[in-house]
Enzyme design. Sequence first.
Site, PDB file in Angstrom:
ATOM      1  N   ASP A   1     -19.289  11.163  11.205  1.00 21.20           N
ATOM      2  CA  ASP A   1     -18.742  11.401  12.548  1.00 21.20           C
ATOM      3  C   ASP A   1     -17.875  10.252  13.050  1.00 21.20           C
ATOM      4  OD1 ASP A   1     -20.587   9.450  13.211  1.00 21.20           O
ATOM      5  OD2 ASP A   1     -21.949  10.798  14.271  1.00 21.20           O
TER       6      ASP A   1
ATOM      7  N   ASP B   1       0.833  -1.211   0.000  1.00 23.83           N
ATOM      8  CA  ASP B   1       0.000   0.000   0.000  1.00 23.83           C
ATOM      9  C   ASP B   1       0.865   1.257   0.000  1.00 23.83           C
ATOM     10  OD1 ASP B   1      -2.346   1.452  -0.079  1.00 23.83           O
ATOM     11  OD2 ASP B   1      -2.623   1.445   2.094  1.00 23.83           O
TER      12      ASP B   1
END
EC number: 2.7.11.1
Length: 551
Positions: A451, A222
């Site tokens: 959130d 990654d």
Amino acid sequence: MGCLCINLKKKVKKPTPDISGEQNTEVKSREITPKEQPRQRQPAPRAKFQIVVQPHKLPLPLPQPQEKQKLINHQKQSTLQQPEPILGRPFEDIKEKYSLGRELGRGQFGITYICTEISSGKNFACKSILKRKLIRTKDREDVRREIQIMHYLSGQPNIVEIKGAYEDRQSVHLVMELCEGGELFDKITKRGHYSEKAAAEIIRSVVKVVQICHFMGVIHRDLKPENFLLSSKDEASSMLKATDFGVSVFIEEGKVYEDIVGSAYYVAPEVLKRNYGKAIDIWSAGVILYILLCGNPPFWAETDKGIFEEILRGEIDFESEPWPSISESAKDLVRNMLKYDPKKRFTAAQVLEHPWIREGGEASDKPIDSAVLSRMKQLRAMNKLKKLAFKFIAQNLKEEELKGLKTMFANMDTDKSGTITYDELKSGLEKLGSRLTETEVKQLLEDADVDGNGTIDYIEFISATMNRFRVEREDNLFKAFQHFDKDNSGFISRQELETAMKEYNMGDDIMIKEIISEVDADNDGSINYQEFCNMMKSCSQSHQSKLVQPN
């Protein structure tokens, strides 16, 4: 060489895709094919994990009432217990050794804080991974392996040092070296001038990490600019350090790796074909170098599916600006790092021996076109302000505009808690006829969960789906603009933007400056109504969610 003036109005041959992480979402151990990829996504926390412990079988003969009640109480207590420790050792209270400070950033699984060792007063970074977000057994294995690999690579100069790992009932905490210099992208966009030599210095550090990992039997899987940090704020002494080994693996002799992992723009073609090895890290580093030199990724599209199709096609543009002014030596290295056939691709050692990248090599000090810096700044966070605007509009749509979505939310929220969990979302989408994979469903929840609490509340659901209800309508846009324009001046000032974004922990000073630079077309230091509308209407379809689009 003085500072370059960035011309934000300069036309480029193709749109600049967002590879800052806002639209280019990290794909953790994805079990999907390229054809099944969801649309643009944003990294956000995963689904709520509900722990269910099977009740004990009653012994025969049946117990007396008093004994039965004790057994029931024991069963209730059992259902409240957490799973077995991930680290295989007793729980520890990290607060006995470290005091946690301000938040440094958020990822898919948790939050990173600055922390101070109580005994020494030294500062570190603490990555706290919420265990309830580790839905699959594989997620838990990934955390264990990340810790193992970081300990294994400990002491290497260009890799973030791990100090220790701790686990309590709620979280796993990784205490690591604190890199105060920020992300690689920040270093690139802050420089007064930017040259091939600067790009060579950066990519040399990146490939040194690859070389160390491969020599020690690890594939990172990654590599991207967001996963490289600067050790300190002092540029003269700062080192580039690799972090986030969450999907890294140990190389096993003869093993063919098949799971699709990584981040869309940086994924090698053989990953998409589910047959790859360590050469994928060189490909990702080659993509980083391409971006350093021209400001755009070599393969881009509006969706992950489109990006993957371009990667598999393998056609790389060396004709558009600024490539005609880039040295042939630099282009030669990029071509060899992005060889379609992994067997013909350069190894890390070959990259470091290339004349362009060597210290004192052929890389020029001549500044690269200032438009490159402009594009790279756009890669950072463009959707931050747009995200807040969508949330405001969702809260203020009329009842009749929301009826269908309100009913859909109620149908998915089966326990009437006011939030949609992962299981509820998966079940609800199946009823709608969706054929999304498990990974795609998780990604949808992460996209909508603004959130970061692991569930989707009503406003978040509306924000993710409301574009079907003409969010670009003039009155909605004007109300949203007025919401940010607190003093009714007709402009959104830097202070007003800062107040709005910090209310939701959505941006630092650098991010706010970048948003104003991108949206503020007339360069007067503020955002007027027309500029706001242009931002909201640009690439509007990219915000569309599969929540209301069954396959």
